[in-house]
Design a protein around this motif. Structure first.
Motif, PDB file in Angstrom:
ATOM      1  N   ARG A 272     -74.070 -20.665 -76.566  1.00  0.00           N
ATOM      2  CA  ARG A 272     -73.613 -20.353 -77.918  1.00  0.00           C
ATOM      3  C   ARG A 272     -74.046 -21.449 -78.872  1.00  0.00           C
ATOM      4  O   ARG A 272     -73.671 -22.595 -78.728  1.00  0.00           O
ATOM      5  CB  ARG A 272     -72.091 -20.242 -77.932  1.00  0.00           C
ATOM      6  CG  ARG A 272     -71.594 -19.007 -77.254  1.00  0.00           C
ATOM      7  CD  ARG A 272     -70.112 -18.896 -77.266  1.00  0.00           C
ATOM      8  NE  ARG A 272     -69.496 -19.562 -78.399  1.00  0.00           N
ATOM      9  CZ  ARG A 272     -68.204 -19.806 -78.504  1.00  0.00           C
ATOM     10  NH1 ARG A 272     -67.410 -19.454 -77.542  1.00  0.00           N
ATOM     11  NH2 ARG A 272     -67.704 -20.402 -79.543  1.00  0.00           N
ATOM     12  N   ILE A 273     -74.834 -21.065 -79.830  1.00  0.00           N
ATOM     13  CA  ILE A 273     -75.296 -22.019 -80.838  1.00  0.00           C
ATOM     14  C   ILE A 273     -74.483 -21.850 -82.117  1.00  0.00           C
ATOM     15  O   ILE A 273     -74.602 -22.639 -83.036  1.00  0.00           O
ATOM     16  CB  ILE A 273     -76.799 -21.859 -81.073  1.00  0.00           C
ATOM     17  CG1 ILE A 273     -77.393 -23.051 -81.807  1.00  0.00           C
ATOM     18  CG2 ILE A 273     -77.103 -20.638 -81.862  1.00  0.00           C
ATOM     19  CD1 ILE A 273     -78.348 -23.801 -80.987  1.00  0.00           C
TER      20      ILE A 273
ATOM     21  N   PRO B  73     -63.856 -27.299 -85.612  1.00  0.00           N
ATOM     22  CA  PRO B  73     -65.282 -26.985 -85.374  1.00  0.00           C
ATOM     23  C   PRO B  73     -65.990 -28.049 -84.536  1.00  0.00           C
ATOM     24  O   PRO B  73     -66.840 -27.723 -83.716  1.00  0.00           O
ATOM     25  CB  PRO B  73     -65.878 -26.912 -86.774  1.00  0.00           C
ATOM     26  CG  PRO B  73     -64.740 -26.594 -87.663  1.00  0.00           C
ATOM     27  CD  PRO B  73     -63.548 -27.260 -87.039  1.00  0.00           C
ATOM     28  N   LEU B  74     -65.607 -29.308 -84.699  1.00  0.00           N
ATOM     29  CA  LEU B  74     -66.210 -30.368 -83.895  1.00  0.00           C
ATOM     30  C   LEU B  74     -65.820 -30.211 -82.428  1.00  0.00           C
ATOM     31  O   LEU B  74     -66.656 -30.350 -81.530  1.00  0.00           O
ATOM     32  CB  LEU B  74     -65.783 -31.744 -84.410  1.00  0.00           C
ATOM     33  CG  LEU B  74     -66.278 -32.942 -83.615  1.00  0.00           C
ATOM     34  CD1 LEU B  74     -67.794 -33.004 -83.631  1.00  0.00           C
ATOM     35  CD2 LEU B  74     -65.683 -34.223 -84.163  1.00  0.00           C
ATOM     36  N   ALA B  75     -64.560 -29.894 -82.172  1.00  0.00           N
ATOM     37  CA  ALA B  75     -64.105 -29.696 -80.793  1.00  0.00           C
ATOM     38  C   ALA B  75     -64.797 -28.486 -80.163  1.00  0.00           C
ATOM     39  O   ALA B  75     -65.191 -28.531 -78.988  1.00  0.00           O
ATOM     40  CB  ALA B  75     -62.594 -29.522 -80.764  1.00  0.00           C
TER      41      ALA B  75
ATOM     42  N   MET C 295     -71.280 -27.735 -75.990  1.00  0.00           N
ATOM     43  CA  MET C 295     -72.315 -28.640 -75.487  1.00  0.00           C
ATOM     44  C   MET C 295     -72.019 -29.065 -74.051  1.00  0.00           C
ATOM     45  O   MET C 295     -72.925 -29.145 -73.219  1.00  0.00           O
ATOM     46  CB  MET C 295     -72.437 -29.862 -76.391  1.00  0.00           C
ATOM     47  CG  MET C 295     -73.057 -29.542 -77.736  1.00  0.00           C
ATOM     48  SD  MET C 295     -73.087 -30.945 -78.841  1.00  0.00           S
ATOM     49  CE  MET C 295     -74.309 -31.966 -78.076  1.00  0.00           C
ATOM     50  N   GLU C 296     -70.751 -29.318 -73.743  1.00  0.00           N
ATOM     51  CA  GLU C 296     -70.379 -29.701 -72.380  1.00  0.00           C
ATOM     52  C   GLU C 296     -70.611 -28.553 -71.407  1.00  0.00           C
ATOM     53  O   GLU C 296     -71.070 -28.776 -70.274  1.00  0.00           O
ATOM     54  CB  GLU C 296     -68.919 -30.145 -72.333  1.00  0.00           C
ATOM     55  CG  GLU C 296     -68.452 -30.543 -70.959  1.00  0.00           C
ATOM     56  CD  GLU C 296     -69.260 -31.662 -70.340  1.00  0.00           C
ATOM     57  OE1 GLU C 296     -69.427 -31.657 -69.098  1.00  0.00           O
ATOM     58  OE2 GLU C 296     -69.728 -32.538 -71.073  1.00  0.00           O
ATOM     59  N   GLU C 297     -70.331 -27.329 -71.832  1.00  0.00           N
ATOM     60  CA  GLU C 297     -70.588 -26.170 -70.967  1.00  0.00           C
ATOM     61  C   GLU C 297     -72.074 -26.034 -70.673  1.00  0.00           C
ATOM     62  O   GLU C 297     -72.467 -25.752 -69.538  1.00  0.00           O
ATOM     63  CB  GLU C 297     -70.069 -24.897 -71.630  1.00  0.00           C
ATOM     64  CG  GLU C 297     -68.565 -24.793 -71.647  1.00  0.00           C
ATOM     65  CD  GLU C 297     -68.081 -23.604 -72.458  1.00  0.00           C
ATOM     66  OE1 GLU C 297     -68.920 -22.845 -72.997  1.00  0.00           O
ATOM     67  OE2 GLU C 297     -66.851 -23.439 -72.561  1.00  0.00           O
TER      68      GLU C 297
ATOM     69  N   ALA D  13     -73.756 -26.447 -66.955  1.00  0.00           N
ATOM     70  CA  ALA D  13     -74.587 -25.366 -66.407  1.00  0.00           C
ATOM     71  C   ALA D  13     -75.954 -25.910 -66.019  1.00  0.00           C
ATOM     72  O   ALA D  13     -76.502 -25.540 -64.973  1.00  0.00           O
ATOM     73  CB  ALA D  13     -74.719 -24.240 -67.418  1.00  0.00           C
ATOM     74  N   ARG D  14     -76.518 -26.780 -66.826  1.00  0.00           N
ATOM     75  CA  ARG D  14     -77.824 -27.370 -66.515  1.00  0.00           C
ATOM     76  C   ARG D  14     -77.729 -28.252 -65.272  1.00  0.00           C
ATOM     77  O   ARG D  14     -78.618 -28.239 -64.429  1.00  0.00           O
ATOM     78  CB  ARG D  14     -78.323 -28.189 -67.703  1.00  0.00           C
ATOM     79  CG  ARG D  14     -79.735 -28.700 -67.512  1.00  0.00           C
ATOM     80  CD  ARG D  14     -80.234 -29.478 -68.700  1.00  0.00           C
ATOM     81  NE  ARG D  14     -80.225 -28.620 -69.882  1.00  0.00           N
ATOM     82  CZ  ARG D  14     -80.094 -29.080 -71.114  1.00  0.00           C
ATOM     83  NH1 ARG D  14     -79.947 -30.368 -71.324  1.00  0.00           N
ATOM     84  NH2 ARG D  14     -80.110 -28.261 -72.137  1.00  0.00           N
TER      85      ARG D  14
END
Length: 95
Positions: free
Chosen positions: A2-3, A56-58, A64-66, A70-71
Motif C-alpha cells: 500500500r502506497i 498518518p505517520l503511524a 513500511m514495516e509490513e 515481507a521482503r
C-alpha cells in the motif's frame, strides 16, 4: 503493498508547508525576504505535522514495516532454498 498512506502523509506535509508559505507571501515585507518566509513556513509545517499528523505517520510506518518484513521473509525463503539446493548437490556428489 500500500502506497496510499505514504502519498497521504507526503501530501499533508507539503500542504503544511505550502499553505503558511503562501499566506506569508501575501505580505509585502515577507515577499521581499522570501527565504525568511520559507524558514518560518518550514517551522510552522514541522509544528503542525508533529501536532496533527501522528496517525498518518503511524500508518505509513506500519505499512513500511509490513513491506520490509515481507521482503525479509522472501529473502529468507530464497536463502533456505539455496542452502537446500547446495546440500542436495553435496549429497549427490558424494553418492
Amino acid at each position: 503493498m500500500r502506497i496510499r498512506s505514504t502519498a497521504v502523509f507526503t501530501a499533508l506535509r507539503l500542504l503544511a508547508f505550502l499553505v503558511p508559505f503562501g499566506i506569508m507571501m501575501l505580505f509585502p515585507v515577507l515577499r521581499e525576504y522570501y527565504w525568511l518566509s520559507a524558514i518560518f513556513a518550514a517551522l510552522i509545517g514541522l509544528s503542525l505535522s508533529v501536532l496533527f499528523l501522528r496517525r498518518p505517520l503511524a500508518d505509513m510506518a506500519t505499512d513500511m514495516e509490513e513491506r520490509r518484513s515481507a521482503r525479509r521473509r522472501r529473502t529468507g525463503e530464497e536463502q533456505d532454498a539455496a542452502a537446500e539446493d547446495a546440500a542436495a548437490g553435496d549429497a549427490a556428489g558424494e553418492a
